[in-house]
Design a protein around this motif. Structure first.
Motif, PDB file in Angstrom:
ATOM      1  N   GLY A   1       0.792  -1.222   0.000  1.00  0.00           N
ATOM      2  CA  GLY A   1       0.000   0.000   0.000  1.00  0.00           C
ATOM      3  C   GLY A   1       0.825   1.272   0.000  1.00  0.00           C
ATOM      4  O   GLY A   1       0.284   2.362   0.223  1.00  0.00           O
ATOM      5  N   LEU A   2       2.138   1.172  -0.291  1.00  0.00           N
ATOM      6  CA  LEU A   2       2.969   2.382  -0.354  1.00  0.00           C
ATOM      7  C   LEU A   2       2.682   3.134  -1.646  1.00  0.00           C
ATOM      8  O   LEU A   2       2.332   2.542  -2.675  1.00  0.00           O
ATOM      9  CB  LEU A   2       4.452   2.003  -0.267  1.00  0.00           C
ATOM     10  CG  LEU A   2       4.882   1.188   0.967  1.00  0.00           C
ATOM     11  CD1 LEU A   2       6.394   0.973   0.950  1.00  0.00           C
ATOM     12  CD2 LEU A   2       4.450   1.869   2.261  1.00  0.00           C
ATOM     13  N   ARG A   3       2.879   4.449  -1.634  1.00  0.00           N
ATOM     14  CA  ARG A   3       2.591   5.269  -2.810  1.00  0.00           C
ATOM     15  C   ARG A   3       3.845   5.875  -3.420  1.00  0.00           C
ATOM     16  O   ARG A   3       3.932   5.991  -4.664  1.00  0.00           O
ATOM     17  CB  ARG A   3       1.614   6.407  -2.446  1.00  0.00           C
ATOM     18  CG  ARG A   3       0.282   5.957  -1.916  1.00  0.00           C
ATOM     19  CD  ARG A   3      -0.483   5.088  -2.945  1.00  0.00           C
ATOM     20  NE  ARG A   3      -0.612   5.723  -4.226  1.00  0.00           N
ATOM     21  CZ  ARG A   3      -1.570   6.611  -4.547  1.00  0.00           C
ATOM     22  NH1 ARG A   3      -2.469   6.969  -3.611  1.00  0.00           N
ATOM     23  NH2 ARG A   3      -1.643   7.120  -5.749  1.00  0.00           N
ATOM     24  N   LEU A   4       4.810   6.278  -2.595  1.00  0.00           N
ATOM     25  CA  LEU A   4       5.998   6.943  -3.127  1.00  0.00           C
ATOM     26  C   LEU A   4       7.253   6.226  -2.638  1.00  0.00           C
ATOM     27  O   LEU A   4       7.485   6.104  -1.425  1.00  0.00           O
ATOM     28  CB  LEU A   4       6.051   8.412  -2.691  1.00  0.00           C
ATOM     29  CG  LEU A   4       7.266   9.211  -3.164  1.00  0.00           C
ATOM     30  CD1 LEU A   4       7.311   9.286  -4.684  1.00  0.00           C
ATOM     31  CD2 LEU A   4       7.254  10.619  -2.564  1.00  0.00           C
ATOM     32  N   VAL A   5       8.072   5.759  -3.606  1.00  0.00           N
ATOM     33  CA  VAL A   5       9.326   5.087  -3.272  1.00  0.00           C
ATOM     34  C   VAL A   5      10.448   5.739  -4.075  1.00  0.00           C
ATOM     35  O   VAL A   5      10.216   6.409  -5.092  1.00  0.00           O
ATOM     36  CB  VAL A   5       9.264   3.570  -3.568  1.00  0.00           C
ATOM     37  CG1 VAL A   5       8.186   2.907  -2.722  1.00  0.00           C
ATOM     38  CG2 VAL A   5       9.020   3.325  -5.045  1.00  0.00           C
ATOM     39  N   LEU A   6      11.678   5.507  -3.637  1.00  0.00           N
ATOM     40  CA  LEU A   6      12.858   6.087  -4.281  1.00  0.00           C
ATOM     41  C   LEU A   6      13.757   4.953  -4.762  1.00  0.00           C
ATOM     42  O   LEU A   6      14.068   4.028  -4.009  1.00  0.00           O
ATOM     43  CB  LEU A   6      13.620   6.973  -3.290  1.00  0.00           C
ATOM     44  CG  LEU A   6      14.879   7.681  -3.830  1.00  0.00           C
ATOM     45  CD1 LEU A   6      14.476   8.779  -4.816  1.00  0.00           C
ATOM     46  CD2 LEU A   6      15.686   8.283  -2.667  1.00  0.00           C
ATOM     47  N   VAL A   7      14.162   5.042  -6.032  1.00  0.00           N
ATOM     48  CA  VAL A   7      15.076   4.067  -6.619  1.00  0.00           C
ATOM     49  C   VAL A   7      16.367   4.787  -6.975  1.00  0.00           C
ATOM     50  O   VAL A   7      16.363   5.730  -7.782  1.00  0.00           O
ATOM     51  CB  VAL A   7      14.465   3.397  -7.866  1.00  0.00           C
ATOM     52  CG1 VAL A   7      15.468   2.419  -8.489  1.00  0.00           C
ATOM     53  CG2 VAL A   7      13.172   2.679  -7.512  1.00  0.00           C
ATOM     54  N   ILE A   8      17.482   4.358  -6.380  1.00  0.00           N
ATOM     55  CA  ILE A   8      18.789   5.006  -6.593  1.00  0.00           C
ATOM     56  C   ILE A   8      19.574   4.197  -7.627  1.00  0.00           C
ATOM     57  O   ILE A   8      19.738   2.984  -7.474  1.00  0.00           O
ATOM     58  CB  ILE A   8      19.568   5.097  -5.263  1.00  0.00           C
ATOM     59  CG1 ILE A   8      18.760   5.874  -4.223  1.00  0.00           C
ATOM     60  CG2 ILE A   8      20.928   5.752  -5.486  1.00  0.00           C
ATOM     61  CD1 ILE A   8      19.361   5.827  -2.830  1.00  0.00           C
ATOM     62  N   THR A   9      20.037   4.871  -8.660  1.00  0.00           N
ATOM     63  CA  THR A   9      20.788   4.210  -9.731  1.00  0.00           C
ATOM     64  C   THR A   9      22.225   4.694  -9.818  1.00  0.00           C
ATOM     65  O   THR A   9      23.082   3.995 -10.363  1.00  0.00           O
ATOM     66  CB  THR A   9      20.116   4.468 -11.091  1.00  0.00           C
ATOM     67  OG1 THR A   9      20.119   5.876 -11.359  1.00  0.00           O
ATOM     68  CG2 THR A   9      18.680   3.954 -11.087  1.00  0.00           C
ATOM     69  N   GLY A  10      22.520   5.896  -9.328  1.00  0.00           N
ATOM     70  CA  GLY A  10      23.827   6.515  -9.555  1.00  0.00           C
ATOM     71  C   GLY A  10      23.798   7.298 -10.850  1.00  0.00           C
ATOM     72  O   GLY A  10      23.043   6.990 -11.780  1.00  0.00           O
ATOM     73  N   LYS A  11      24.622   8.329 -10.933  1.00  0.00           N
ATOM     74  CA  LYS A  11      24.622   9.210 -12.102  1.00  0.00           C
ATOM     75  C   LYS A  11      25.494   8.707 -13.231  1.00  0.00           C
ATOM     76  O   LYS A  11      25.277   9.068 -14.398  1.00  0.00           O
ATOM     77  CB  LYS A  11      25.088  10.621 -11.699  1.00  0.00           C
ATOM     78  CG  LYS A  11      24.182  11.311 -10.693  1.00  0.00           C
ATOM     79  CD  LYS A  11      24.718  12.677 -10.349  1.00  0.00           C
ATOM     80  CE  LYS A  11      23.824  13.388  -9.327  1.00  0.00           C
ATOM     81  NZ  LYS A  11      24.346  14.732  -8.975  1.00  0.00           N
ATOM     82  N   GLY A  12      26.507   7.888 -12.918  1.00  0.00           N
ATOM     83  CA  GLY A  12      27.441   7.512 -13.962  1.00  0.00           C
ATOM     84  C   GLY A  12      28.326   8.687 -14.304  1.00  0.00           C
ATOM     85  O   GLY A  12      28.372   9.698 -13.602  1.00  0.00           O
ATOM     86  N   ARG A  13      29.028   8.582 -15.424  1.00  0.00           N
ATOM     87  CA  ARG A  13      29.905   9.666 -15.880  1.00  0.00           C
ATOM     88  C   ARG A  13      29.381  10.193 -17.209  1.00  0.00           C
ATOM     89  O   ARG A  13      29.041   9.418 -18.104  1.00  0.00           O
ATOM     90  CB  ARG A  13      31.349   9.171 -16.042  1.00  0.00           C
ATOM     91  CG  ARG A  13      31.995   8.748 -14.726  1.00  0.00           C
ATOM     92  CD  ARG A  13      33.488   8.471 -14.931  1.00  0.00           C
ATOM     93  NE  ARG A  13      33.727   7.433 -15.907  1.00  0.00           N
ATOM     94  CZ  ARG A  13      33.824   6.132 -15.593  1.00  0.00           C
ATOM     95  NH1 ARG A  13      33.659   5.740 -14.328  1.00  0.00           N
ATOM     96  NH2 ARG A  13      34.060   5.239 -16.520  1.00  0.00           N
ATOM     97  N   SER A  14      29.316  11.514 -17.324  1.00  0.00           N
ATOM     98  CA  SER A  14      28.813  12.120 -18.563  1.00  0.00           C
ATOM     99  C   SER A  14      29.755  11.818 -19.706  1.00  0.00           C
ATOM    100  O   SER A  14      30.967  11.834 -19.556  1.00  0.00           O
ATOM    101  CB  SER A  14      28.689  13.640 -18.394  1.00  0.00           C
ATOM    102  OG  SER A  14      29.941  14.207 -18.098  1.00  0.00           O
ATOM    103  N   GLY A  15      29.204  11.505 -20.851  1.00  0.00           N
ATOM    104  CA  GLY A  15      30.015  11.235 -22.031  1.00  0.00           C
ATOM    105  C   GLY A  15      30.502   9.808 -22.108  1.00  0.00           C
ATOM    106  O   GLY A  15      31.310   9.479 -22.985  1.00  0.00           O
ATOM    107  N   ASP A  16      30.039   8.906 -21.209  1.00  0.00           N
ATOM    108  CA  ASP A  16      30.452   7.513 -21.263  1.00  0.00           C
ATOM    109  C   ASP A  16      29.782   6.830 -22.434  1.00  0.00           C
ATOM    110  O   ASP A  16      28.619   7.059 -22.747  1.00  0.00           O
ATOM    111  CB  ASP A  16      30.082   6.787 -19.967  1.00  0.00           C
ATOM    112  CG  ASP A  16      30.963   7.218 -18.800  1.00  0.00           C
ATOM    113  OD1 ASP A  16      32.155   7.424 -19.041  1.00  0.00           O
ATOM    114  OD2 ASP A  16      30.443   7.371 -17.679  1.00  0.00           O
ATOM    115  N   HIS A  17      30.545   5.968 -23.111  1.00  0.00           N
ATOM    116  CA  HIS A  17      30.020   5.218 -24.247  1.00  0.00           C
ATOM    117  C   HIS A  17      30.403   3.756 -24.074  1.00  0.00           C
ATOM    118  O   HIS A  17      31.253   3.402 -23.267  1.00  0.00           O
ATOM    119  CB  HIS A  17      30.569   5.763 -25.563  1.00  0.00           C
ATOM    120  CG  HIS A  17      30.236   7.203 -25.798  1.00  0.00           C
ATOM    121  ND1 HIS A  17      28.993   7.624 -26.209  1.00  0.00           N
ATOM    122  CD2 HIS A  17      30.996   8.320 -25.637  1.00  0.00           C
ATOM    123  CE1 HIS A  17      29.000   8.945 -26.316  1.00  0.00           C
ATOM    124  NE2 HIS A  17      30.199   9.389 -25.978  1.00  0.00           N
ATOM    125  N   GLY A  18      29.797   2.926 -24.889  1.00  0.00           N
ATOM    126  CA  GLY A  18      30.107   1.514 -24.827  1.00  0.00           C
ATOM    127  C   GLY A  18      28.840   0.703 -24.770  1.00  0.00           C
ATOM    128  O   GLY A  18      27.724   1.240 -24.762  1.00  0.00           O
TER     129      GLY A  18
END
Length: 208
Positions: free
Chosen positions: A138-155
């Motif tokens: 019955g929860l309504r608001l949760v937070l999922v943390i992923t991390g930002k990573g590094r800008s410009g990363d490819h692969g």
């Protein structure tokens, strides 16, 4: 040059009879006597007829071979949208006042899941179990943390730094989670900013 011989008396009388019986073709004048014919060498030359000058048509300028094709407008490069920008452009499917408070970081998440450092293969089942469990509670608001990573990363996406930040919104909008998720929004800076997501869940009796 030999002098021209005149007419004899007999020839003049004969010409007079012929002239009296002749009918002029043009006008009413009488035929002239042969003696009155002017010497062709002394006759004046006819006046030259003035012919109006014809102006030649204006020549069209030849096309410039270097500009035979239309110029194409220069196109500017638009970088792809980040996950946060993409979510910000999505339609609001929850109460607008609550959504505004959510974006301002004024709502406190009731539970959180930290996926930072996990691979995609491990993170996806963890996310599915967490979201379905929170909705069942019955929860309504949760937070999922992923991390930002590094800008410009490819692969390749499975191993690229920041891959979770790109994949988690897609997973949340795919079955089975799309049936219980009402809104996904980038978190406020106090809750992780673009390295985390607010997930607003539907009520338990409002599953679609």
């Amino acid at each position: 040059m030999a002098r021209r011989r005149g007419l004899t008396e007999d020839e003049k009388q004969l010409w007079s009879r012929v002239a009296r019986s002749a009918v002029p073709l043009h006008g009413s004048g009488k035929p002239a006597c042969p003696d009155s014919f002017a010497d062709p060498a002394k006759t004046s030359s006819p006046r030259p007829v003035k012919v109006p000058a014809v102006t030649p048509p204006m020549a069209m300028p030849s096309p410039d071979p270097g500009r035979s094709r239309p110029l194409r407008p220069a196109t500017s490069y638009h970088p792809p949208q980040s996950p946060a920008e993409h979510l910000a452009a999505a339609p609001v499917r929850m109460d607008h006042k609550t959504h505004k408070r959510l974006k301002q970081g004024r709502l406190r998440p009731e539970a959180r899941l930290d996926l930072h450092g996990m691979t995609l293969a491990v993170a996806q089942p963890e996310l599915a179990q967490f979201i379905l469990s929170c909705h069942a509670s019955g929860l309504r608001l949760v937070l999922v943390i992923t991390g930002k990573g590094r800008s410009g990363d490819h692969g390749p996406l499975p191993t690229r730094p920041g891959a979770l930040r790109h994949q988690v919104p897609h997973w949340l909008h795919m079955p089975p989670l799309s049936a219980v998720v009402q809104q996904v929004t980038a978190a406020h800076v106090r809750h992780g900013g673009e390295g985390a997501y607010y997930v607003y869940l539907r009520r338990r009796n409002c599953i679609v």
